[in-house]
Design an enzyme around this catalytic site. Structure first.
Site, PDB file in Angstrom:
ATOM      1  N   SER A   1       0.844  -1.193   0.000  1.00  0.00           N
ATOM      2  CA  SER A   1       0.000   0.000   0.000  1.00  0.00           C
ATOM      3  C   SER A   1       0.876   1.240   0.000  1.00  0.00           C
ATOM      4  O   SER A   1       2.057   1.180   0.305  1.00  0.00           O
ATOM      5  CB  SER A   1      -0.936  -0.006   1.211  1.00  0.00           C
ATOM      6  OG  SER A   1      -0.310   0.660   2.288  1.00  0.00           O
ATOM      7  N   LYS A   2       0.250   2.342  -0.352  1.00  0.00           N
ATOM      8  CA  LYS A   2       1.001   3.591  -0.488  1.00  0.00           C
ATOM      9  C   LYS A   2       1.687   3.967   0.813  1.00  0.00           C
ATOM     10  O   LYS A   2       2.746   4.579   0.805  1.00  0.00           O
ATOM     11  CB  LYS A   2       0.069   4.706  -0.941  1.00  0.00           C
ATOM     12  CG  LYS A   2      -0.485   4.384  -2.305  1.00  0.00           C
ATOM     13  CD  LYS A   2      -1.316   5.486  -2.894  1.00  0.00           C
ATOM     14  CE  LYS A   2      -1.714   5.062  -4.307  1.00  0.00           C
ATOM     15  NZ  LYS A   2      -2.550   6.012  -4.987  1.00  0.00           N
ATOM     16  N   ARG A   3       1.086   3.585   1.918  1.00  0.00           N
ATOM     17  CA  ARG A   3       1.659   3.952   3.220  1.00  0.00           C
ATOM     18  C   ARG A   3       2.891   3.117   3.574  1.00  0.00           C
ATOM     19  O   ARG A   3       3.656   3.478   4.446  1.00  0.00           O
ATOM     20  CB  ARG A   3       0.609   3.808   4.321  1.00  0.00           C
ATOM     21  CG  ARG A   3      -0.406   4.929   4.314  1.00  0.00           C
ATOM     22  CD  ARG A   3      -1.465   4.694   5.355  1.00  0.00           C
ATOM     23  NE  ARG A   3      -2.134   3.412   5.159  1.00  0.00           N
ATOM     24  CZ  ARG A   3      -3.129   3.207   4.291  1.00  0.00           C
ATOM     25  NH1 ARG A   3      -3.546   4.204   3.551  1.00  0.00           N
ATOM     26  NH2 ARG A   3      -3.692   2.037   4.171  1.00  0.00           N
TER      27      ARG A   3
ATOM     28  N   TYR B   1       7.466   5.848  -4.974  1.00  0.00           N
ATOM     29  CA  TYR B   1       7.146   6.695  -6.121  1.00  0.00           C
ATOM     30  C   TYR B   1       8.421   7.038  -6.881  1.00  0.00           C
ATOM     31  O   TYR B   1       9.509   7.043  -6.311  1.00  0.00           O
ATOM     32  CB  TYR B   1       6.479   7.991  -5.656  1.00  0.00           C
ATOM     33  CG  TYR B   1       5.156   7.729  -4.993  1.00  0.00           C
ATOM     34  CD1 TYR B   1       3.987   7.777  -5.738  1.00  0.00           C
ATOM     35  CD2 TYR B   1       5.082   7.403  -3.650  1.00  0.00           C
ATOM     36  CE1 TYR B   1       2.760   7.515  -5.143  1.00  0.00           C
ATOM     37  CE2 TYR B   1       3.858   7.136  -3.044  1.00  0.00           C
ATOM     38  CZ  TYR B   1       2.699   7.192  -3.796  1.00  0.00           C
ATOM     39  OH  TYR B   1       1.496   6.921  -3.223  1.00  0.00           O
TER      40      TYR B   1
END
Ligand code: GLU
Length: 507
Positions: free
Chosen positions: A265-267, A277
């Site tokens: 997940s992005k977190r 990213y």
């Protein structure tokens, strides 16, 4: 009929595209380059509520940095322009109407409250996942259940409506996925998805299929999260009568957390101190791999390995080698575990493949942020000496700050352990010998120092750590003689002399 190979990467501009998205772009790109096809960048921005300004530029820049180029797209134009779905708005209604005329779609007038009531009613009746489908449509307000006159009246009154696909009952939907093999669904499991909305915009499902058809796309390569949508898309192709030009599908495996427990997940980036990213985007609190000092070649190499493998032991691939080796057959079905340590390893390996000159060029902007100015040749030498030690570009500086200025502090513990006043005489002799070298290279320095030590019966362990600390202040760093070579004769001798005074002070 063999069609020219055309693929598309079709992100929605709903935020910063993380590395999973760029992996999709990369696999599209590698296949296109391998087969001599064309790659299109299409922006799927039909969901205006989720639109994030800047997200489109972000994805373009991220791909460009990774070396993923497009033949057609929003930023480069092409024969099928426009490539931004919001600018193609007028195209889709006609297709939605065509499906209505063919009896494969219908108008639905249900209000959000009515939809909510339907869901609640069905849940109460024990259905945990209520859907607008071949059963429920009979009881809702749509052109299947209402009379023709009533539909005409509502349309003439300008009542808000959506157009839904009329998913048939109990039909087998089968398609061949390049990664998963045959995938089959029963159409009764599929709901009547909205194809067109009252705001005049198509939904993802309609726009995606229509554009893939119009842009003559031959292969749809996308993440596994789109696999459940594929049967709806396949049915849509059938309903239009476009089966013979339906693209092949390849649904890529999920990217999993380092522990393998669930989707990355992005977190998770914050958790592992590793950006997920490509590029920093300060306004969105996003830090990027580029800014961390990742090399684009290493980035695509490690992204390629998140799901694909070459079937050999080779792990380090250049851009061109990846193109040559890539195939869908070697993409796994099961999730690929993301490992930040392995990603760092890839970067380290690619750093080693670079020349000192290339690394110097990449380090320069970082040095500027530190206010450090150095001669280009000197920087190249430093990079050559440091490249085996650095994981990221800034490490070339951070792990070797002693190359860029005076030594600020010395490793006192080691000096206390190793320094004895009796060594002073030998140290002075070494300095004299080093001063006398004409052709000052790593090799010549090593030869003189070692000969002198041998002559005086001094062991390596007695003197080398001291030399190292004299030159760098710390015990870590490139080989001592390489370090002197970089520093040059004058600077090396000055440092040795200065250190000698310090060493004596520690007594
Ligand atoms: N717009 C979709 C996305 O954001 C594309 C899915 C597809 O490639 O069909 O990922």
């Amino acid at each position: 009929m063999e069609r020219p190979i055309r693929l598309r990467y079709a992100p929605s501009p709903t935020g910063a595209q993380h590395l999973g998205g760029i992996r999709t772009a990369l696999y599209n790109y590698l296949f296109v380059k391998k087969t001599g096809g064309k790659l299109v960048l299409r922006i799927e921005d039909t969901d205006q509520a989720r639109y994030v300004p800047g997200a489109e530029e972000y994805v373009i820049n991220s791909c460009a940095w990774a070396g993923i180029t497009f033949d057609e797209g929003v930023h480069v134009g092409g024969p099928f322009a426009p490539y931004r779905q919001s600018e193609r708005k007028d195209i889709y209604k006609k297709y939605a109407m065509e499906l209505i005329e063919k009896g494969h779609a219908y108008y639905a007038f249900d209000t959000p409250e009515e939809l909510e009531a339907m869901r609640n009613r069905m849940m109460e009746q024990g259905n945990p996942s209520p859907a607008y489908d071949h059963i429920t449509r009979q009881y809702m307000k749509n052109s299947v259940s209402l009379s023709r006159d009533e539909v005409e009246r509502r349309l003439a009154n300008g009542e808000p409506y959506v157009i839904r696909i009329k998913m048939p009952r109990n039909e087998e939907v089968k398609f061949h996925d390049l990664i998963r093999g045959w995938v089959s669904f029963n159409s009764s499991q599929l709901d009547d998805k909205v194809l067109f909305k009252s705001d005049g915009m198509p939904t993802y499902h309609l726009a995606n299929v229509v554009d893939d058809y119009l842009m003559q796309i031959t292969h749809v390569v996308r993440g596994e999260e789109w696999l459940p949508s594929a049967p709806t898309h396949v049915m849509t192709y059938k309903m239009f009568g476009w089966e013979d030009v339906m693209p092949s599908f390849a649904h890529l495996p999920l990217i999993l957390k380092p522990e393998g427990n669930g989707k990355l997940s992005k977190r998770d980036g914050d958790k592992y101190g590793f950006p997920l990213y490509s590029l920093s985007w300060p306004e969105q609190q996003i830090s990027g791999l580029k800014e961390k000092g990742f090399l684009p070649e290493a980035y695509i190499n490690f992204l390629a390995f998140l799901g694909w493998n070459p079937g050999t032991d080779q792990e380090i691939f250049t851009h061109d080698e990846l193109i040559a080796a890539f195939s869908f057959e070697r993409i796994g079905k099961s999730g690929a575990r993301f490992d930040p340590e392995k990603a760092k390893w890839f970067n380290q390996q690619h750093m080693r493949l670079k020349s000192g000159e290339e690394l110097a060029g990449m380090l320069k902007p970082y040095l500027e942020t530190k206010g450090v100015e150095v001669d280009a040749d000197y920087l190249t030498k430093v990079c050559n000496a440091m490249k085996d030690r650095a994981v990221f570009i800034p490490d070339l500086y951070e792990l070797g700050t002693y190359f860029f200025g005076d030594i600020e502090s010395y490793d006192e513990d080691t000096i206390r352990k190793k320094w004895k006043p009796e060594k002073q005489e030998f140290f002075l002799l070494l300095i004299e010998k080093i001063k006398s070298i004409d052709n000052f290279t790593e090799h010549s320095i090593e030869a003189i120092v070692k000969d002198t030590m041998k002559e005086h019966n001094i062991g390596m362990g007695e003197i080398m750590p001291l030399l190292r600390i004299a030159l760098a202040g710390v015990l870590q760093g490139p080989p001592v003689f390489a370090m002197m070579d970089v520093l040059g004769k004058k600077n090396s001798v000055d440092r040795l002399q200065k250190a000698l005074e310090k060493f004596n002070n520690f007594q």
